[in-house]
Design an enzyme around this catalytic site. Structure first.
Site, PDB file in Angstrom:
ATOM      1  N   CYS A 162       0.804  -1.223   0.000  1.00  0.00           N
ATOM      2  CA  CYS A 162       0.000   0.000   0.000  1.00  0.00           C
ATOM      3  C   CYS A 162       0.837   1.273   0.000  1.00  0.00           C
ATOM      4  O   CYS A 162       0.280   2.370  -0.095  1.00  0.00           O
ATOM      5  CB  CYS A 162      -0.939  -0.008   1.196  1.00  0.00           C
ATOM      6  N   HIS A 304      -2.514   8.076   5.829  1.00  0.00           N
ATOM      7  CA  HIS A 304      -2.737   6.775   5.206  1.00  0.00           C
ATOM      8  C   HIS A 304      -4.048   6.169   5.691  1.00  0.00           C
ATOM      9  O   HIS A 304      -4.705   5.442   4.938  1.00  0.00           O
ATOM     10  CB  HIS A 304      -1.573   5.845   5.535  1.00  0.00           C
ATOM     11  N   GLU A 315      -1.366   5.694  13.683  1.00  0.00           N
ATOM     12  CA  GLU A 315      -0.896   6.785  12.840  1.00  0.00           C
ATOM     13  C   GLU A 315      -1.164   8.139  13.473  1.00  0.00           C
ATOM     14  O   GLU A 315      -0.297   9.029  13.440  1.00  0.00           O
ATOM     15  CB  GLU A 315      -1.549   6.728  11.455  1.00  0.00           C
ATOM     16  N   LYS A 337      -9.896   7.966   2.215  1.00  0.00           N
ATOM     17  CA  LYS A 337     -10.398   6.615   1.940  1.00  0.00           C
ATOM     18  C   LYS A 337     -11.883   6.451   2.205  1.00  0.00           C
ATOM     19  O   LYS A 337     -12.482   5.469   1.768  1.00  0.00           O
ATOM     20  CB  LYS A 337      -9.564   5.601   2.722  1.00  0.00           C
ATOM     21  N   HIS A 342      -9.695   1.850  -0.192  1.00  0.00           N
ATOM     22  CA  HIS A 342      -8.239   1.747  -0.108  1.00  0.00           C
ATOM     23  C   HIS A 342      -7.700   1.137  -1.389  1.00  0.00           C
ATOM     24  O   HIS A 342      -7.824  -0.060  -1.623  1.00  0.00           O
ATOM     25  CB  HIS A 342      -7.848   0.908   1.107  1.00  0.00           C
ATOM     26  N   PHE A 409       1.922  -3.432   4.102  1.00  0.00           N
ATOM     27  CA  PHE A 409       2.224  -4.709   4.734  1.00  0.00           C
ATOM     28  C   PHE A 409       3.730  -4.987   4.654  1.00  0.00           C
ATOM     29  O   PHE A 409       4.398  -4.597   3.687  1.00  0.00           O
ATOM     30  CB  PHE A 409       1.463  -5.834   4.040  1.00  0.00           C
TER      31      PHE A 409
END
Length: 423
Positions: A162, A304, A315, A337, A342, A409
């Site tokens: 991502c 994000h 975050e 998002k 996403h 990830f």
């Protein structure tokens, strides 16, 4: 070191195709998330996703070429055509020799792999398409764009889940800074929504399941009722250029890339480090790289935040730590998002483009579906309003500056520092 500016943009998203169309839909508060229908999704707990609507590949390539490319590559090619046209380099043919490409994606087309595996099993190897391998390579979007436009500079591709789109923009910035290219076409793309990918992410307990019947409410970053992310797709491509080159041809300049930071959590396959150290390091690295002066301050963070209970909280805590350590007041924070889902490999680039347009138009991007903010996060940052609002200049500032975060990830992190252009 050479200054790097944005002179062209292109978008293919769940809100539509074309930067102007997407920006208008985003400002109107529209959401691209829909319910997934069909028997293949009946046993999967999450039934919502954000697909690109009404994409006509034949507008960009000859019909007989469509079968040679994956959907993600087609999205990237379409967005690159818009970005290159927007940059207006048609009359400056020499620039193509010094223009490179840095475009990546997170995952290959799983449905196509399954389909081909079944052909191999049922009909034998002679019936497999000769384009099977090119269609599943994650660097092929970059190659196709280079071939289409005749760009002979660096041909580069990253696949960092991502964080792919943001890493691509950051790497492209450094290619220009260090003299490897005059311009770069860069960004990210993704198209991997399928029963298999939905089932896989569902097994990770990563996807939203509460809002299957009201999909437009399913992605809700920072909200107390958030329960997982919503898979999306699309492509975002930017045309980056050395400032002197852009000025020499009187190009339109959207923004300037000031800094780029990366880091690794070294912690877990899928979960971010609980103390946010990877995110903190990426943001601090971007700020250091940007070499901001005392009067230049980041006033907005494009997060994000994917709408997961753990990730959003970590975050926000990381953002708070970074800006507290710099002695700054709390920045405005939002995630896009809620509107887009996403987009994984495309997310960092698509969101960076919308953030650049927000800089360009002095509008703070809203937080769609932030109906009931998580009370544990409210004292850490300032969330932008859910409605459109003016992006004010901070006292003493002469330009607006933002950070764009993307995390993937494997614990891979990227942060971009971007400013409205000032000669």
């Amino acid at each position: 070191m050479k200054r790097v500016v944005v002179t062209g943009i292109g978008l293919v998203t769940p809100l539509g195709c074309g930067a102007n169309n997407v920006w208008s839909a985003f400002l109107a508060g529209k959401c691209g998330i829909r319910r997934l229908e069909g028997p293949d999704y009946n046993k999967i707990s999450s039934k919502v996703a954000a697909r690109v609507p009404e994409f006509n590949a034949s507008e960009y390539v000859a019909p007989n070429e469509i079968r040679t490319m994956s959907p993600a590559s087609l999205f990237a090619l379409a967005a690159s055509i818009e970005a290159v046209q927007d940059a207006g380099i048609g009359e400056f043919g020499d620039i193509r020799k010094r223009t490179g490409v840095a475009v990546g994606m997170g995952m290959s087309d799983l449905e196509y792999i399954i389909e081909t595996a079944n052909i191999l099993k049922d009909r034998g190897p002679s019936k497999i398409s000769p384009y099977f391998v090119p269609r599943i390579l994650t660097n092929m979007a970059a190659g196709i764009i280079s071939i289409k436009h005749g760009f002979k500079g660096p041909n580069h591709s990253v696949s960092t889940a991502c964080a792919t789109g943001a890493h691509s923009i950051g790497d492209a910035t450094n290619f220009i800074r260090h003299g490897n290219a005059t311009a770069m076409v860069c960004g990210g793309t993704e198209s991997c929504i399928s029963p298999l990918s939905m089932a896989g992410f569902s097994r990770l307990r990563a996807l939203s399941t509460k809002y299957n019947d009201i999909p437009e409410k399913s992605s809700r970053p920072f909200d107390a009722q958030r329960d997982g992310f919503v898979m999306g797709e699309g492509a975002g491509i930017v045309f980056l250029e050395e400032l002197d080159s852009a000025l020499s041809r009187n190009a339109k300049i959207y923004a300037e890339i000031l800094g780029y930071g990366t880091s690794g959590d070294a912690s877990h396959l899928t979960a971010p480090s609980e103390d946010g150290r990877g995110a903190i390091q990426a943001m601090q690295n971007a700020l250091t790289d940007a070499k901001l002066s005392d009067v230049d301050r980041v006033s907005y963070v494009n997060a994000h935040a994917t709408s997961t209970p753990l990730g959003d909280a970590i975050e926000v805590g990381a953002i708070n730590q970074v800006f507290s350590s710099h002695g700054q007041e709390k920045p405005w924070v939002s995630s896009m998002k809620g509107s887009l889902g996403h987009g994984q490999g495309a997310a960092g680039a698509v969101e960076a483009i919308l953030a650049i347009l927000a800089l360009h138009h002095a509008i703070l991007p809203p937080n769609l579906n932030l109906d009931n903010p998580d009370p544990s996060l409210l004292d850490l940052v300032r969330f932008t309003p859910s409605h459109l609002s003016h992006w004010p200049l901070e006292p003493g500032q002469h330009r607006r500056i933002l950070l764009k975060n993307s995390f993937g990830f494997g614990g891979t992190n990227a942060s971009l520092c971007i400013a409205s252009f000032s000669p």
